[in-house]
Design a protein around this motif. Structure first.
Motif, PDB file in Angstrom:
ATOM      1  N   TYR A   1     132.859  31.901 -47.692  1.00  0.00           N
ATOM      2  CA  TYR A   1     132.032  32.489 -46.636  1.00  0.00           C
ATOM      3  C   TYR A   1     131.922  33.990 -46.889  1.00  0.00           C
ATOM      4  O   TYR A   1     132.738  34.575 -47.603  1.00  0.00           O
ATOM      5  N   TYR A   2     130.931  34.592 -46.257  1.00  0.00           N
ATOM      6  CA  TYR A   2     130.954  36.052 -46.168  1.00  0.00           C
ATOM      7  C   TYR A   2     132.050  36.445 -45.189  1.00  0.00           C
ATOM      8  O   TYR A   2     132.260  35.784 -44.167  1.00  0.00           O
TER       9      TYR A   2
ATOM     10  N   LYS B   1     126.375  31.711 -50.138  1.00  0.00           N
ATOM     11  CA  LYS B   1     127.552  32.335 -50.714  1.00  0.00           C
ATOM     12  C   LYS B   1     127.889  31.742 -52.070  1.00  0.00           C
ATOM     13  O   LYS B   1     128.224  32.451 -53.012  1.00  0.00           O
TER      14      LYS B   1
ATOM     15  N   ASP C   1     131.600  36.475 -41.459  1.00  0.00           N
ATOM     16  CA  ASP C   1     131.250  35.230 -40.794  1.00  0.00           C
ATOM     17  C   ASP C   1     132.455  34.328 -40.543  1.00  0.00           C
ATOM     18  O   ASP C   1     132.297  33.218 -40.042  1.00  0.00           O
TER      19      ASP C   1
ATOM     20  N   ARG D   1     125.442  33.107 -54.706  1.00  0.00           N
ATOM     21  CA  ARG D   1     125.721  34.489 -55.087  1.00  0.00           C
ATOM     22  C   ARG D   1     127.031  34.586 -55.865  1.00  0.00           C
ATOM     23  O   ARG D   1     127.155  35.357 -56.813  1.00  0.00           O
ATOM     24  N   TRP D   2     128.009  33.812 -55.450  1.00  0.00           N
ATOM     25  CA  TRP D   2     129.294  33.798 -56.159  1.00  0.00           C
ATOM     26  C   TRP D   2     129.102  33.242 -57.574  1.00  0.00           C
ATOM     27  O   TRP D   2     129.651  33.742 -58.542  1.00  0.00           O
TER      28      TRP D   2
ATOM     29  N   GLU E   1     133.860  41.278 -49.861  1.00  0.00           N
ATOM     30  CA  GLU E   1     132.591  40.655 -49.492  1.00  0.00           C
ATOM     31  C   GLU E   1     132.754  39.221 -49.013  1.00  0.00           C
ATOM     32  O   GLU E   1     131.969  38.730 -48.209  1.00  0.00           O
ATOM     33  N   PHE E   2     133.777  38.512 -49.511  1.00  0.00           N
ATOM     34  CA  PHE E   2     133.896  37.097 -49.183  1.00  0.00           C
ATOM     35  C   PHE E   2     135.252  36.788 -48.561  1.00  0.00           C
ATOM     36  O   PHE E   2     136.198  37.569 -48.634  1.00  0.00           O
TER      37      PHE E   2
END
Length: 414
Positions: free
Chosen positions: A93-94, A12, A97, A15-16, A118-119
């Motif tokens: 986190y996603y 995460k 999750d 990607r972030w 998304e997060f």
């Protein structure tokens, strides 16, 4: 659960980092954080290999103008990180999750709250919540909506660690006869004092208390540069311990600067060039030049921070205060710190009214230390200082043979 979190966080965070922070990091192609749910039967991440070479391979041979360009590039990256803050303290986190989802989870950019489906912000995976056996503690790990909740949770965590875990090996100070010896009851007493005054230690400057995502391990093997143009940063790795914490808890200075944190520069004035003619041996001259270079590169870094990232420089200023010293020591009370903490708290009595969070001059200092208390605390503090100085002497004598973080390289084992 620990493996799941430690794997999920770099995915995460990476990607972030690429999506929002505009920071070069490995691109993730596939990953699995639950071993039992995948045919591979293990957690894994498949990601790009960063282009370039570790900064450690070239930094020593770079000319000063090239080093300054690396510092400028790092300054720009940290400015990007400063531009984003979050609604909670914890970790990324996603959304799928984290159960239950954190209510009101969002980040702030350009003064505007941004919600990203998304997060989500979930329990922290900061290193200090897992080091020294803390991973097994049954303790609250967030997320927290307020800084007071976060700092109180740190106190609770350290109390539980002190009460239930085996004392860790000391690397910061030697203990023994005529030196300070860690004491469980004194640790618990110090933590009780910390929890009693923590609200008074919090700075009013929200710039340095905002929840921020940061990379705190910027040593020269985690930063990659172009081998043909080493002043260009091509990527940063090792994001697994990144967490959302108050800015003042994040490290403002990259570790690759090789600065001794115990020697905070008093000013931003450059160090004078050493008088090599007064030194007899080539080794002494080389060591003097190296110290001169390290000092002035670090001062140059701080000058850049002061000019380009003044908000981050406020962290540097806050870290010079007794309030920060008490917060810092409380975070690591399980390993060490109660002697220094109690000494710092005694000294705080004289400057109590100067703390930003002490509303009026009529708010009394909450502790009444007796002369016996003063003597005991001073004796403990002097012993701890002597133990710390002894470690410093041994480290200087051993040089590169000092077992950093408790281990030594294979080739130096003999």
């Amino acid at each position: 659960m620990l493996a799941f979190r430690t794997l999920l966080l770099p995915v995460k965070s990476l990607r972030w980092t690429l999506k929002v922070l505009d920071t070069p990091a490995p691109r993730v192609y596939s990953w699995n954080s639950r071993a039992e749910s995948h045919p591979v039967g293990a957690e894994f991440i498949i990601m790009d290999k960063i282009e370039g070479v570790p900064l450690s391979q070239v930094w020593g041979n770079m000319k000063l103008p090239q080093k300054l360009q690396v510092l400028l590039a790092m300054t720009r990256l940290q400015k990007q990180w400063l531009s984003i803050s979050f609604s909670h303290y914890g970790s990324l986190y996603y959304a799928g999750d984290v159960q239950p989802a954190t209510v009101g989870s969002h980040y702030v950019k350009d003064g505007k709250a941004v919600k990203d489906s998304e997060f989500a912000i979930g329990p922290t995976t900061g290193r200090d919540w897992f080091d020294g056996g803390r991973s097994i503690l049954d303790t609250e790990r967030g997320p927290w909506a307020s800084l007071t909740e976060y700092l109180q949770a740190v106190g609770t965590r350290e109390m539980k660690a002190t009460q239930t875990l085996k004392p860790p090996k000391q690397m910061a100070l030697f203990c023994g006869p005529k030196l300070y010896r860690p004491d469980t009851e004194k640790k618990l007493t110090a933590l009780a004092w910390y929890r009693q005054i923590v609200n008074s230690l919090i700075p009013k400057d929200t710039t340095i208390t905002n929840p921020c995502l940061w990379h705190n391990d910027l040593h020269d093997d985690n930063i990659f540069v172009d081998p043909h143009n080493p002043e260009k940063i091509t990527g940063i790795i090792d994001w697994q311990s990144c967490n959302i914490a108050p800015l003042f808890n994040h490290s403002p200075d990259p570790a690759f600067l090789d600065w001794d944190n115990g020697l905070e520069p008093e000013t931003l004035d450059l160090a004078p060039k050493p008088k090599l003619s007064q030194l007899s041996s080539p080794e002494e001259k080389s060591a003097a030049l190296r110290e001169y270079t390290v000092q002035n590169v670090f001062i140059a870094w701080r000058k850049l921070m002061h000019a380009k990232n003044p908000d981050l420089y406020r962290v540097v200023e806050f870290r010079k205060t007794a309030a920060y010293g008490l917060i810092f020591l409380a975070h690591r009370m399980f390993e060490y710190g109660e002697a220094h903490f109690q000494s710092l708290l005694v000294d705080l009595k004289d400057t109590w009214a100067d703390l930003p969070a002490v509303v009026t001059d009529d708010t009394p200092f909450p502790f009444d230390f007796s002369e016996v208390d003063f003597e005991r605390i001073k004796l403990d503090s002097d012993g701890a200082v002597a133990g710390t100085e002894l470690v410093a002497e041994v480290k200087e004598t051993m040089g590169d043979l000092w077992p950093d973080k408790g281990f030594i390289e294979h080739e130096r084992y003999e």
